[in-house]
Design an enzyme around this catalytic site. Structure first.
Site, short mmCIF file in Angstrom:
data_model
loop_
_atom_site.label_atom_id
_atom_site.label_comp_id
_atom_site.label_asym_id
_atom_site.label_seq_id
_atom_site.Cartn_x
_atom_site.Cartn_y
_atom_site.Cartn_z
N GLU A 248 2.25 54.47 14.22
CA GLU A 248 3.05 54.01 12.91
C GLU A 248 2.34 54.56 11.98
O GLU A 248 0.96 54.24 11.88
CB GLU A 248 3.12 52.64 12.84
N HIS B 44 10.21 43.95 13.42
CA HIS B 44 9.48 43.36 12.10
C HIS B 44 9.77 42.03 12.07
O HIS B 44 11.04 41.60 11.91
CB HIS B 44 10.14 44.10 10.77
N ARG C 254 -3.10 52.55 8.62
CA ARG C 254 -2.74 52.66 7.29
C ARG C 254 -3.89 53.51 6.37
O ARG C 254 -4.94 53.76 6.83
CB ARG C 254 -2.91 51.26 6.68
N GLU D 91 14.33 53.02 13.78
CA GLU D 91 13.82 51.58 13.98
C GLU D 91 14.45 50.78 12.97
O GLU D 91 14.07 51.01 11.84
CB GLU D 91 12.27 51.71 13.91
N THR E 93 4.53 45.82 6.00
CA THR E 93 5.73 47.09 5.67
C THR E 93 6.79 46.21 5.22
O THR E 93 7.75 45.55 6.08
CB THR E 93 6.24 47.86 6.82
N HIS F 213 -0.65 50.80 13.54
CA HIS F 213 -0.44 51.37 12.38
C HIS F 213 -1.67 51.79 11.56
O HIS F 213 -2.39 50.84 11.44
CB HIS F 213 0.40 50.28 11.56
N ASN G 222 2.64 45.53 19.01
CA ASN G 222 1.68 46.26 17.92
C ASN G 222 0.41 45.24 18.28
O ASN G 222 0.65 44.05 17.95
CB ASN G 222 2.53 45.92 16.70
N ARG H 258 -7.05 48.97 7.00
CA ARG H 258 -7.46 47.68 6.62
C ARG H 258 -7.48 47.11 8.25
O ARG H 258 -8.06 45.78 8.19
CB ARG H 258 -6.44 46.79 5.86
N HIS I 233 -3.04 43.43 14.59
CA HIS I 233 -3.83 41.99 13.78
C HIS I 233 -5.10 41.62 14.93
O HIS I 233 -5.63 40.87 14.40
CB HIS I 233 -2.79 40.93 13.84
N1 PXP Z 1 7.95 47.73 13.34
C1 PXP Z 1 7.32 48.57 12.27
C2 PXP Z 1 7.88 49.67 11.69
C3 PXP Z 1 6.21 47.71 11.68
O1 PXP Z 1 5.97 48.19 10.30
C4 PXP Z 1 5.76 46.45 12.08
C5 PXP Z 1 4.95 45.73 11.21
O2 PXP Z 1 3.58 46.52 11.34
C6 PXP Z 1 6.63 46.00 13.31
C7 PXP Z 1 7.47 46.87 14.07
C8 PXP Z 1 5.96 44.87 13.96
O3 PXP Z 1 6.19 43.50 12.99
P1 PXP Z 1 5.66 42.32 13.43
O4 PXP Z 1 4.02 42.45 13.38
O5 PXP Z 1 6.02 41.33 12.24
O6 PXP Z 1 5.92 41.73 14.70
#
Ligand code: PXP
Length: 251
Positions: free
Chosen positions: A74, A198, A49, A155, A105, A47, A11, A53, A14
Site C-alpha cells: 500500500e 478500512h 508511508r 478497493e 487513510t 503500507h 494488514n 511511521r 500496527h
Molecule cells: N485498506 C486500505 C487501503 C487502508 O489504507 C487501510 C488502513 O491502512 C486498510 C485497508 C485497513 O484498515 P484498518 O486498519 O482500519 O482495518
C-alpha cells in the site's frame, strides 16, 4: 449468482507501530505476517508511508523475500514509492491518498477531480507486472473513472460505513451499505476486480462479506488490537469465520 471465494488480506502496519514505540526489533511485523498466514490470511498488506511511521523499507524487503502468499504494497503514488515498488515487485500495489497529518487513510483517492498524475503511475506499476488497485470512495462514477485510468482493481473505502455501525445509526448503516453494493455491482459489471477495507471489525464485516462482487477484504487495526486479548491466531480465525458467515448470506 454463486459468489466467488472471499480472500482476507491482513494488514500488519500496527505491529510495526508498537515495535517503533520502543525503537527495538520487537514485536516483529514479519513474524505477525507468518502467524496471520498460518491462521488463514490469504495475503498480507503493508503500507509504507512517506514518514515511515510504522512499516519501514526493510520490512517490505523481508516480506517480499519470506512470504509465500501475495504481498499488497500500500502506497501513495509518489515517484519515491513507485521506484521502490517497481524494484521490489510485490504481487499488488494499492494506491492511496496520503496526508502527513492524518492518523490513517481518511478518504479514497480523488480520481474524478485530480487523476492526471495517477495514469502514468498506474502504467509504470503495471509494466513492472504489479496488479494495481485504487483505494476509492464507493460511487458508481468513481468506478468508471478507475476503469478509464486503466486500473484493474479498486478497493472500496468502508470507513464511513464502519463509523455508522459504531455509532449505532441504522439508517446511515443501510445508506452506506447500499452505496457499497451499488458501487460493487457497477464496478464488477464494467470488469473491475472489487476489494474493500478500512475500519472493518467483527460487528461490521458480515454485510460487506455478503456483497458478491467483493473478492478481497483488507483488515488491520481491529485484528492487531484484538490480538492483545485473543492472540493473533484466534483474532484472524474469528474474522475468517465472520467473513464466511457473511458470505453464506449472499443471494
Ligand atoms: N485498506 C486500505 C487501503 C487502508 O489504507 C487501510 C488502513 O491502512 C486498510 C485497508 C485497513 O484498515 P484498518 O486498519 O482500519 O482495518
Amino acid at each position: 449468482m454463486k459468489a466467488p471465494p472471499l480472500r482476507l488480506g491482513v494488514n500488519i502496519d500496527h505491529v510495526a507501530t508498537v515495535r517503533n514505540a520502543r525503537g527495538g526489533p520487537h514485536p516483529d511485523p514479519i513474524r505477525a505476517a507468518h502467524l496471520a498466514v498460518l491462521a488463514g490470511a490469504d495475503g498480507i498488506t503493508a503500507h509504507l508511508r512517506e514518514d515511515r511511521r510504522h512499516i519501514r523499507d526493510q520490512d517490505m524487503e523481508r516480506l517480499k523475500r519470506q512470504l509465500f502468499v501475495p504481498l499488497n504494497f500500500e502506497m501513495a503514488a509518489t515517484s519515491e514509492m513507485i521506484a521502490l515498488a517497481t524494484a521490489l515487485r510485490p504481487h499488488a500495489s494499492c494506491l492511496v491518498p496520503e496526508k502527513r497529518e492524518e492518523r490513517t487513510t481518511e478518504g479514497g483517492l480523488d480520481i474524478i477531480g485530480g487523476h492526471a498524475h495517477l495514469r502514468p503511475a498506474i502504467q509504470e506499476l503495471k509494466a513492472a507486472g504489479i496488479r494495481v488497485s485504487l483505494f476509492v470512495e464507493p460511487e458508481t462514477e468513481v468506478m468508471d473513472a478507475a476503469r478509464d485510468l486503466g486500473a484493474p482493481v479498486v478497493e472500496l473505502h468502508t470507513g464511513t460505513y464502519c463509523e455508522a455501525v459504531a455509532a449505532g445509526d441504522q439508517a446511515h448503516v443501510e445508506h452506506e451499505l447500499e452505496r457499497l453494493r451499488r458501487a460493487a455491482a457497477h464496478g464488477g459489471g464494467i470488469g473491475l476486480e472489487i476489494h474493500a477495507g478500512h475500519g472493518l471489525a467483527l460487528d461490521s464485516v458480515r454485510p460487506v462479506a455478503a456483497i458478491p462482487q467483493i473478492v478481497e477484504l483488507n483488515i488491520g487495526h481491529f485484528l492487531i488490537g484484538e490480538a492483545i486479548f485473543l492472540g493473533l491466531d484466534e483474532a484472524v480465525r474469528a474474522m475468517r469465520s465472520a467473513m464466511d458467515e457473511g458470505r453464506a448470506q449472499t443471494e
